[in-house]
Enzyme design. Structure first.
Site, short mmCIF file in Angstrom:
data_model
loop_
_atom_site.label_atom_id
_atom_site.label_comp_id
_atom_site.label_asym_id
_atom_site.label_seq_id
_atom_site.Cartn_x
_atom_site.Cartn_y
_atom_site.Cartn_z
N HIS A 1 16.42 69.05 38.65
CA HIS A 1 16.38 68.02 39.68
C HIS A 1 15.02 67.35 39.80
O HIS A 1 14.88 66.34 40.49
CB HIS A 1 16.77 68.62 41.04
CG HIS A 1 18.20 69.05 41.11
ND1 HIS A 1 19.24 68.21 40.86
CD2 HIS A 1 18.76 70.26 41.41
CE1 HIS A 1 20.40 68.86 41.01
NE2 HIS A 1 20.12 70.11 41.33
N ARG B 1 12.78 75.68 35.11
CA ARG B 1 14.23 75.58 35.28
C ARG B 1 14.72 74.42 34.40
O ARG B 1 14.41 73.27 34.67
CB ARG B 1 14.62 75.33 36.74
CG ARG B 1 16.14 75.18 36.89
CD ARG B 1 16.61 75.23 38.32
NE ARG B 1 16.27 74.04 39.09
CZ ARG B 1 16.78 73.77 40.30
NH1 ARG B 1 17.63 74.63 40.88
NH2 ARG B 1 16.41 72.68 40.95
N ASP C 1 8.89 79.14 23.66
CA ASP C 1 7.94 78.86 22.58
C ASP C 1 6.70 78.14 23.11
O ASP C 1 5.60 78.31 22.57
CB ASP C 1 8.60 77.98 21.51
CG ASP C 1 9.58 78.75 20.64
OD1 ASP C 1 9.59 79.99 20.70
OD2 ASP C 1 10.35 78.09 19.90
N GLU D 1 24.95 80.44 42.56
CA GLU D 1 25.01 79.41 43.59
C GLU D 1 26.39 78.83 43.82
O GLU D 1 26.54 77.79 44.47
CB GLU D 1 24.02 78.28 43.24
CG GLU D 1 24.07 77.83 41.80
CD GLU D 1 22.90 76.95 41.41
OE1 GLU D 1 22.23 76.38 42.29
OE2 GLU D 1 22.65 76.81 40.18
N ASP E 1 22.80 74.98 47.07
CA ASP E 1 24.09 74.75 46.41
C ASP E 1 25.12 75.77 46.83
O ASP E 1 26.32 75.46 46.88
CB ASP E 1 23.91 74.78 44.89
CG ASP E 1 23.54 73.41 44.34
OD1 ASP E 1 24.19 72.42 44.73
OD2 ASP E 1 22.61 73.33 43.53
#
Length: 256
Positions: A48, A73, A87, A152, A178
């Site tokens: 988001h 995230r 990585d 969620e 959520d």
């Protein structure tokens, strides 16, 4: 300040509470600023937030420069990006909308090297940031890179026991916003409601019983303290946009 020579994974498994700032603004220097301000971790949000792979690449290094653990995230179902994030030096990845054990297995496949997963080789930047050889990185990668599945939705709650049983999944991360939205079929956004908080406490208890880590997003200091009491040890509190807006509003108000 945080000693990043001690991994985030070892802190959480030692039952330390780690509070992370939430970064949505794609300005890497802010990750360093948040670390220097006292946050032990900074989570860069590609779902988001405005972050892309370039800002995350630089943000991970900036967080480390600010003595904070770097967490990312990724977008929903973007399992291909998970390996790239590790990585680049992320210590943890929080995958949103994990609703089934199959979702959790896909996360593990991308996050862990064989035999746990199917992550391919290429952590050269991660090893550089940590000051270790590639061989040393490989030796500890599976235990010190954290794969968290966001819980969620009603589907995730129904499958929670199966998700927690997935080998190689390090833990779960509750998204109360959520959760309140999906549990009410879109009628309510109330992450601090008693219903959501009660369910969150149950998730934390089940995670602990399964030997997994538990994290949660919180919207207030009160909710963060409550989350710690529930057993959550990785706690998100403070979105960069809100933190800077509040500080600017406070400063401007003093001049009026």
């Amino acid at each position: 300040m945080t000693d990043t020579s001690v991994s985030l994974a070892s802190r959480l498994r030692a039952d330390e509470t780690v509070v992370t700032a939430w970064s949505t603004l794609a300005f890497p220097m802010l990750a360093e600023l948040l670390g220097r301000a006292g946050y032990r971790a900074v989570t860069l949000d590609m779902q988001h937030g405005a972050h892309d792979i370039a800002s995350v690449r630089d943000g991970i290094a900036a967080a480390r420069l600010g003595d904070a653990h770097a967490v990312v995230r990724p977008p929903v179902d973007d399992f291909a990006t998970v390996s790239r994030l590790f990585d680049l030096g992320a210590e943890a990845v929080i995958m949103p909308m994990v609703n089934t054990p199959e979702d959790a297995l896909a996360l593990v496949a991308a996050a862990k090297y064989p035999p746990l997963g199917a992550r391919s080789w290429g952590p050269h930047r991660a090893a550089m940031l940590q000051g270790v050889t590639p061989a040393d990185y490989l030796e500890r990668a599976n235990r010190e890179t954290i794969a968290l599945a966001m819980i969620e939705t009603p589907a995730a709650l129904e499958a929670l026991d199966e998700i927690l049983a997935v080998d190689g999944l390090d833990g779960v991360f509750v998204g109360p916003g959520d959760m309140s939205l999906t549990l009410s079929d879109g009628a309510e956004l109330n992450p601090s409601s008693e219903r959501v908080q009660t369910i969150a406490a149950d998730v934390a208890a089940k995670a602990k019983a399964a030997g997994k880590l538990a994290g949660i997003f919180t919207n207030s200091v009160e909710d963060a303290k409550r989350g710690k009491e529930m057993g959550f040890r990785f706690i998100a509190l403070g979105i960069d946009m809100g933190l800077f807006a509040d500080a600017a509003s406070s400063m401007a108000g003093k001049l009026r």
